[in-house]
Design a protein around this motif. Structure first.
Motif, PDB file in Angstrom:
ATOM      1  N   GLY A 272       0.816  -1.198   0.000  1.00 36.12           N
ATOM      2  CA  GLY A 272       0.000   0.000   0.000  1.00 36.12           C
ATOM      3  C   GLY A 272       0.853   1.252   0.000  1.00 36.12           C
ATOM      4  N   ALA A 273       0.209   2.366  -0.309  1.00 32.93           N
ATOM      5  CA  ALA A 273       0.873   3.672  -0.330  1.00 32.93           C
ATOM      6  C   ALA A 273       0.308   4.521   0.806  1.00 32.93           C
ATOM      7  CB  ALA A 273       0.657   4.363  -1.674  1.00 32.93           C
ATOM      8  N   CYS A 274       1.161   4.952   1.709  1.00 28.87           N
ATOM      9  CA  CYS A 274       0.754   5.674   2.908  1.00 28.87           C
ATOM     10  C   CYS A 274       0.098   7.017   2.564  1.00 28.87           C
ATOM     11  CB  CYS A 274       1.958   5.891   3.812  1.00 28.87           C
ATOM     12  SG  CYS A 274       1.591   6.688   5.386  1.00 28.87           S
ATOM     13  N   TYR A 275      -0.951   7.344   3.299  1.00 25.86           N
ATOM     14  CA  TYR A 275      -1.650   8.617   3.147  1.00 25.86           C
ATOM     15  C   TYR A 275      -0.860   9.766   3.759  1.00 25.86           C
ATOM     16  CZ  TYR A 275      -5.415  12.078   3.944  1.00 25.86           C
ATOM     17  OH  TYR A 275      -6.188  13.210   3.991  1.00 25.86           O
ATOM     18  N   TYR A 276       0.032   9.429   4.684  1.00 30.54           N
ATOM     19  CA  TYR A 276       0.788  10.453   5.410  1.00 30.54           C
ATOM     20  C   TYR A 276       2.180  10.642   4.807  1.00 30.54           C
ATOM     21  CZ  TYR A 276      -2.924   9.624   8.808  1.00 30.54           C
ATOM     22  OH  TYR A 276      -4.139   9.477   9.418  1.00 30.54           O
ATOM     23  N   ASN A 282       5.991   3.066   7.934  1.00 27.65           N
ATOM     24  CA  ASN A 282       5.760   3.561   9.293  1.00 27.65           C
ATOM     25  C   ASN A 282       4.682   4.633   9.194  1.00 27.65           C
ATOM     26  OD1 ASN A 282       5.958   4.126  12.024  1.00 27.65           O
ATOM     27  ND2 ASN A 282       7.680   5.523  11.758  1.00 27.65           N
ATOM     28  N   CYS A 283       3.426   4.175   9.099  1.00 23.51           N
ATOM     29  CA  CYS A 283       2.338   5.034   8.624  1.00 23.51           C
ATOM     30  C   CYS A 283       1.209   5.201   9.640  1.00 23.51           C
ATOM     31  CB  CYS A 283       1.792   4.403   7.333  1.00 23.51           C
ATOM     32  SG  CYS A 283       0.568   5.363   6.432  1.00 23.51           S
ATOM     33  N   PRO A 284       1.497   5.382  10.928  1.00 23.80           N
ATOM     34  CA  PRO A 284       0.406   5.492  11.895  1.00 23.80           C
ATOM     35  C   PRO A 284      -0.274   6.852  11.888  1.00 23.80           C
ATOM     36  CG  PRO A 284       2.486   5.659  13.045  1.00 23.80           C
ATOM     37  CD  PRO A 284       2.816   5.353  11.607  1.00 23.80           C
ATOM     38  N   VAL A 285       0.487   7.902  11.670  1.00 22.43           N
ATOM     39  CA  VAL A 285      -0.061   9.251  11.689  1.00 22.43           C
ATOM     40  C   VAL A 285       1.023  10.199  11.188  1.00 22.43           C
ATOM     41  CG1 VAL A 285       0.674   9.852  14.032  1.00 22.43           C
ATOM     42  CG2 VAL A 285      -1.406  10.899  13.096  1.00 22.43           C
ATOM     43  N   GLY A 286       0.627  11.376  10.749  1.00 26.16           N
ATOM     44  CA  GLY A 286       1.611  12.347  10.262  1.00 26.16           C
ATOM     45  C   GLY A 286       0.911  13.449   9.504  1.00 26.16           C
ATOM     46  N   GLY A 287       1.702  14.275   8.821  1.00 25.84           N
ATOM     47  CA  GLY A 287       1.114  15.260   7.940  1.00 25.84           C
ATOM     48  C   GLY A 287       0.558  14.578   6.708  1.00 25.84           C
ATOM     49  N   ALA A 321     -15.809   6.222   1.897  1.00 22.50           N
ATOM     50  CA  ALA A 321     -14.676   7.139   1.977  1.00 22.50           C
ATOM     51  C   ALA A 321     -13.736   6.716   3.100  1.00 22.50           C
ATOM     52  CB  ALA A 321     -15.185   8.565   2.217  1.00 22.50           C
ATOM     53  N   ASP A 322     -12.446   6.810   2.855  1.00 26.53           N
ATOM     54  CA  ASP A 322     -11.451   6.473   3.865  1.00 26.53           C
ATOM     55  C   ASP A 322     -11.477   7.522   4.978  1.00 26.53           C
ATOM     56  OD1 ASP A 322      -9.239   5.690   5.310  1.00 26.53           O
ATOM     57  OD2 ASP A 322      -7.774   6.269   3.786  1.00 26.53           O
ATOM     58  N   PRO A 323     -11.696   7.104   6.242  1.00 20.46           N
ATOM     59  CA  PRO A 323     -11.719   8.076   7.341  1.00 20.46           C
ATOM     60  C   PRO A 323     -10.332   8.483   7.807  1.00 20.46           C
ATOM     61  CG  PRO A 323     -12.112   5.889   8.202  1.00 20.46           C
ATOM     62  CD  PRO A 323     -12.027   5.745   6.712  1.00 20.46           C
ATOM     63  N   HIS A 324      -9.291   7.880   7.218  1.00 19.46           N
ATOM     64  CA  HIS A 324      -7.903   8.213   7.529  1.00 19.46           C
ATOM     65  C   HIS A 324      -7.563   7.956   8.994  1.00 19.46           C
ATOM     66  CE1 HIS A 324      -7.716   9.694   3.518  1.00 19.46           C
ATOM     67  NE2 HIS A 324      -8.586  10.665   3.750  1.00 19.46           N
ATOM     68  N   TYR A 325      -7.904   6.728   9.419  1.00 16.25           N
ATOM     69  CA  TYR A 325      -7.469   6.275  10.726  1.00 16.25           C
ATOM     70  C   TYR A 325      -5.993   5.908  10.659  1.00 16.25           C
ATOM     71  CZ  TYR A 325     -12.470   5.803  11.823  1.00 16.25           C
ATOM     72  OH  TYR A 325     -13.809   6.035  12.027  1.00 16.25           O
TER      73      TYR A 325
END
Length: 362
Positions: A272-276, A282-287, A321-325
């Motif tokens: 997959g390709a990280c949203y952040y 290492n894709c838990p959260v970010g900008g 829609a992806d809620p971006h958790y």
């Protein structure tokens, strides 16, 4: 389409004997809980992207644990005690696989998950994550689970799952078996995977038309082990990888050759390709990553895998829609990156596959 794509496997040598096309698919661990309208949204979307396989799980789920999808909650197959089965999830997937078939999609069924084991399901509570792979009682109990699933009689078709090659692409014993134990443990206990494949094969027989696969690990090298390449009962070695180095065509090709030499097939079962804007693995959260950049990542990495001749399955396509958790690789149908994923998925068939899966696809 450029001729270079079609000829991308020439460097692999004479082992490539077919002109099979690369195919694609996706994952949705809570697919059993989708209602008819959600199934239509998901399956029609996957079909529009040319996807052929959807990987589903049997662990219990509720709306609280999904990616913003309101589902019908359902318990795990063994919700309260080892060997005491609740067929709810199997019956829900009976409905799902009929719908999937009408969209030209087969199911890859993961029969358990390390996530559930580590989360203290009935096996985790009794054996933990170590004894589960080591003690004969645990192994025998789990084999009974595998046989129970394979012999589940479809509530509409009246046929056991082990005979439903028109609907089922593959079975795997466990998603990411032993992943939390580390690579050394996985290497030391490679036989567990092969032994479970033998259990599955003993029920399927030699001409079932349904494949037996591993359930991947943390990255490419951890996912491809010599013991599994040598295991007669395993047909497919599944790769899970989120580090971008593993998406390089040149990095993948040696693994393709190893599989060809062993008479096995490979599939990129999870990527997959990280949203952040963090490191991709290492894709838990970010900008939030610029959409154009993410779309370029999706295009480059999907094409890199396909150019190596390996089919791939994205983690995950959502019917909403992806809620971006946290750990956000998902793409909802209609999201900003959906068109890109749809395009590269349809384009995958322009690449020649190193492995001929055509007999197992609709």
């Amino acid at each position: 389409m450029k001729l270079s794509r079609v000829l991308s496997l020439v460097s692999l040598g004479a082992s490539v004997v077919s002109a099979a096309q690369v195919f694609t698919g996706s994952n949705l661990y809570y697919a059993a809980g989708l209602n008819a309208a959600q199934r239509k949204t998901l399956l029609s979307g996957l079909q529009s992207a040319g996807m052929k396989v959807l990987r589903v799980w049997l662990d219990g789920q509720s709306t609280a644990t999904t990616k913003g999808t309101t589902i019908t909650s359902y318990p795990s197959l063994e919700p309260n005690a080892i060997g005491s089965y609740d067929d709810t999830v199997l019956n829900l997937l009976d409905d799902f696989m009929i719908d999937a078939h009408s969209y030209g999609i087969k199911l890859m069924i993961s029969m358990h998950s390390f996530n559930a084991l580590e989360g203290n399901d009935v096996y985790g509570k009794w054996y933990g994550t170590g004894y589960f792979y080591e003690q004969a009682d645990a192994i025998n109990a789990f084999d009974r689970r595998l046989r129970y699933i394979l012999n589940h009689k479809h509530k509409t078709l009246g046929t056991p799952w082990k005979s439903l090659k028109q609907y089922i692409f593959a079975f795997e014993a466990q998603n990411e078996a032993m992943i939390g134990k580390g690579q050394d443990y996985i290497v030391a206990h490679q036989s567990w995977q092969c032994d479970r494949a033998n259990t599955i094969k003993s029920e399927l027989g030699n001409n079932s038309g349904i494949l037996i696969t591993t359930g991947g690990e943390s990255w490419m090298d951890e996912s491809v082990k010599d013991g599994w390449l040598k295991c007669a009962a395993l047909d497919v070695i599944a790769i899970h990888a989120y580090g971008v180095g593993d998406f390089s065509t040149n990095a993948i090709k040696p693994y393709v050759q190893r599989a060809l030499n062993a008479g096995k097939k490979l599939i990129f079962q999870e990527w997959g390709a990280c949203y952040y804007n963090t490191e991709n693995n290492n894709c838990p959260v970010g900008g939030v990553l610029n959409t154009n950049t993410r779309n370029q990542n999706i295009q480059n990495w999907a094409n890199g895998i396909a150019a190596a001749g390996v089919p791939w399955m994205y983690w995950q396509v959502l019917p909403n829609a992806d809620p971006h958790y946290s750990y956000d690789f998902e793409i909802g149908i209609g999201d900003a990156s959906w068109g890109t994923l749809q395009s590269v998925s349809k384009g995958a068939s322009s690449y020649t596959s190193a492995f001929d899966f055509s007999a197992y696809l609709l």
